[in-house]
Design a protein around this motif. Structure first.
Motif, PDB file in Angstrom:
ATOM      1  N   LEU A  42      50.340  45.002  41.233  1.00 38.58           N
ATOM      2  CA  LEU A  42      51.525  44.859  42.153  1.00 38.58           C
ATOM      3  C   LEU A  42      51.912  43.207  42.400  1.00 38.58           C
ATOM      4  O   LEU A  42      51.099  42.390  42.045  1.00 38.58           O
ATOM      5  CB  LEU A  42      51.493  45.368  43.711  1.00 38.58           C
ATOM      6  CG  LEU A  42      51.023  46.947  43.627  1.00 38.58           C
ATOM      7  CD1 LEU A  42      50.535  47.613  44.795  1.00 38.58           C
ATOM      8  CD2 LEU A  42      52.159  47.678  43.181  1.00 38.58           C
ATOM      9  N   SER A  43      53.094  43.075  42.854  1.00 39.00           N
ATOM     10  CA  SER A  43      53.584  41.828  43.223  1.00 39.00           C
ATOM     11  C   SER A  43      54.596  41.397  44.548  1.00 39.00           C
ATOM     12  O   SER A  43      55.633  42.435  44.389  1.00 39.00           O
ATOM     13  CB  SER A  43      54.009  40.927  42.074  1.00 39.00           C
ATOM     14  OG  SER A  43      54.338  39.712  42.274  1.00 39.00           O
ATOM     15  N   MET A  72      47.357  41.328  51.737  1.00 39.52           N
ATOM     16  CA  MET A  72      46.082  41.860  51.197  1.00 39.52           C
ATOM     17  C   MET A  72      46.388  43.012  50.276  1.00 39.52           C
ATOM     18  O   MET A  72      47.127  43.919  50.852  1.00 39.52           O
ATOM     19  CB  MET A  72      45.079  42.369  52.204  1.00 39.52           C
ATOM     20  CG  MET A  72      45.087  41.052  53.269  1.00 39.52           C
ATOM     21  SD  MET A  72      43.994  41.528  54.525  1.00 39.52           S
ATOM     22  CE  MET A  72      45.067  40.738  55.926  1.00 39.52           C
ATOM     23  N   TYR A  73      46.012  42.939  49.037  1.00 36.09           N
ATOM     24  CA  TYR A  73      46.164  44.015  48.146  1.00 36.09           C
ATOM     25  C   TYR A  73      44.961  44.797  48.231  1.00 36.09           C
ATOM     26  O   TYR A  73      43.736  44.468  48.094  1.00 36.09           O
ATOM     27  CB  TYR A  73      46.489  43.574  46.742  1.00 36.09           C
ATOM     28  CG  TYR A  73      47.639  42.824  46.514  1.00 36.09           C
ATOM     29  CD1 TYR A  73      49.058  43.659  46.245  1.00 36.09           C
ATOM     30  CD2 TYR A  73      47.812  41.681  46.695  1.00 36.09           C
ATOM     31  CE1 TYR A  73      50.206  42.945  46.266  1.00 36.09           C
ATOM     32  CE2 TYR A  73      49.176  40.702  46.613  1.00 36.09           C
ATOM     33  CZ  TYR A  73      50.317  41.607  46.022  1.00 36.09           C
ATOM     34  OH  TYR A  73      51.447  40.982  46.232  1.00 36.09           O
ATOM     35  N   ARG A 109      42.529  41.551  46.635  1.00 37.05           N
ATOM     36  CA  ARG A 109      43.332  40.119  46.520  1.00 37.05           C
ATOM     37  C   ARG A 109      44.038  39.747  47.838  1.00 37.05           C
ATOM     38  O   ARG A 109      44.494  40.523  48.461  1.00 37.05           O
ATOM     39  CB  ARG A 109      44.502  40.153  45.649  1.00 37.05           C
ATOM     40  CG  ARG A 109      45.118  38.712  45.392  1.00 37.05           C
ATOM     41  CD  ARG A 109      44.391  37.655  44.645  1.00 37.05           C
ATOM     42  NE  ARG A 109      45.370  36.627  44.171  1.00 37.05           N
ATOM     43  CZ  ARG A 109      44.883  35.559  44.071  1.00 37.05           C
ATOM     44  NH1 ARG A 109      43.435  35.264  43.834  1.00 37.05           N
ATOM     45  NH2 ARG A 109      45.542  34.441  43.765  1.00 37.05           N
ATOM     46  N   ILE A 110      43.916  38.599  48.492  1.00 29.99           N
ATOM     47  CA  ILE A 110      44.478  38.116  49.634  1.00 29.99           C
ATOM     48  C   ILE A 110      45.123  36.860  49.323  1.00 29.99           C
ATOM     49  O   ILE A 110      44.640  35.785  48.760  1.00 29.99           O
ATOM     50  CB  ILE A 110      43.224  37.889  50.741  1.00 29.99           C
ATOM     51  CG1 ILE A 110      42.373  39.144  51.027  1.00 29.99           C
ATOM     52  CG2 ILE A 110      43.867  37.246  51.927  1.00 29.99           C
ATOM     53  CD1 ILE A 110      41.134  38.839  52.062  1.00 29.99           C
ATOM     54  N   PRO A 119      51.186  37.737  42.809  1.00 26.46           N
ATOM     55  CA  PRO A 119      50.583  39.155  42.113  1.00 26.46           C
ATOM     56  C   PRO A 119      49.077  39.607  42.650  1.00 26.46           C
ATOM     57  O   PRO A 119      48.456  38.726  43.154  1.00 26.46           O
ATOM     58  CB  PRO A 119      50.652  38.671  40.709  1.00 26.46           C
ATOM     59  CG  PRO A 119      50.345  37.275  40.610  1.00 26.46           C
ATOM     60  CD  PRO A 119      51.148  36.871  41.774  1.00 26.46           C
ATOM     61  N   SER A 120      48.927  40.718  42.491  1.00 24.14           N
ATOM     62  CA  SER A 120      47.650  41.201  42.867  1.00 24.14           C
ATOM     63  C   SER A 120      46.518  41.093  41.989  1.00 24.14           C
ATOM     64  O   SER A 120      45.255  41.388  42.141  1.00 24.14           O
ATOM     65  CB  SER A 120      47.635  42.875  43.293  1.00 24.14           C
ATOM     66  OG  SER A 120      48.272  43.720  42.013  1.00 24.14           O
ATOM     67  N   GLN A 121      46.826  40.747  40.732  1.00 23.58           N
ATOM     68  CA  GLN A 121      46.057  40.569  39.649  1.00 23.58           C
ATOM     69  C   GLN A 121      45.244  41.992  39.248  1.00 23.58           C
ATOM     70  O   GLN A 121      45.359  42.361  38.011  1.00 23.58           O
ATOM     71  CB  GLN A 121      44.920  39.471  39.748  1.00 23.58           C
ATOM     72  CG  GLN A 121      45.159  38.145  40.602  1.00 23.58           C
ATOM     73  CD  GLN A 121      45.717  37.268  39.562  1.00 23.58           C
ATOM     74  OE1 GLN A 121      45.622  37.083  38.374  1.00 23.58           O
ATOM     75  NE2 GLN A 121      46.953  36.441  39.872  1.00 23.58           N
TER      76      GLN A 121
END
Length: 163
Positions: free
Chosen positions: A96-97, A110-111, A120-121, A134-136
């Protein structure tokens, strides 16, 4: 005397304006626009858990799970209590992004994956930025809080959430 084309144009323009106003008024989880901006109403609690599964903080969240709501997010929200935030729920887990366009508050984004793990934060994002965040890794949830929330409660990637 007014031409029939002009009258039709006025009627169509008025109809479109009315439809636009109705759509704006029907947005869930928000109060009307005011000089202070939109106000998001929390409907549920979310806990951040440390690696031992012990809660480190509790957030009061608004839930957005429809595409229109997700697109709006915290745009045009000028202030929010420190213990409030927003939970985005997506249909499937995938990369996601997000971005900060039309968002005046610095946020922590925060993903979270389908195992409820924070993958990811982004801390203290830049208001109004169009930079992609992006969430990576694949995620199915996103939590947005006031900027600095993750640091204040020592929330890190690899921790879990419960709601």
């Amino acid at each position: 005397m007014l031409s029939s084309k002009y009258i039709r144009l006025c009627l169509v323009t008025g109809l479109l304006a009315t439809i636009g106003c109705q759509q704006k008024a029907e947005q869930p989880n928000t109060k009307p626009d005011s000089p202070k901006g939109r106000v998001v109403e929390p409907v549920q609690s979310l806990q951040f858990l440390n690696t031992e599964g012990v809660p480190v903080s509790t957030l009061q969240i608004a839930i957005v799970d429809e595409p229109t709501e997700r697109n709006q997010g915290l745009m045009d929200v000028n202030s929010m209590p420190m213990d409030h935030g927003m939970l985005f729920i997506f249909e499937r887990e995938e990369p996601l992004s997000f971005w900060m366009a039309n968002t005046p508050l610095p946020l922590d984004i925060m993903y979270i994956n389908s195992d409820s793990v924070i993958v990811r934060i982004y801390s203290n994002t830049t208001p109004f930025s169009e930079k992609s965040l992006p969430s990576q890794d694949p995620a199915i949830f996103v939590v947005e809080t006031n900027g600095g929330y993750a640091t204040q409660f020592d929330i890190r990637e690899g921790m879990r959430v419960r709601f």
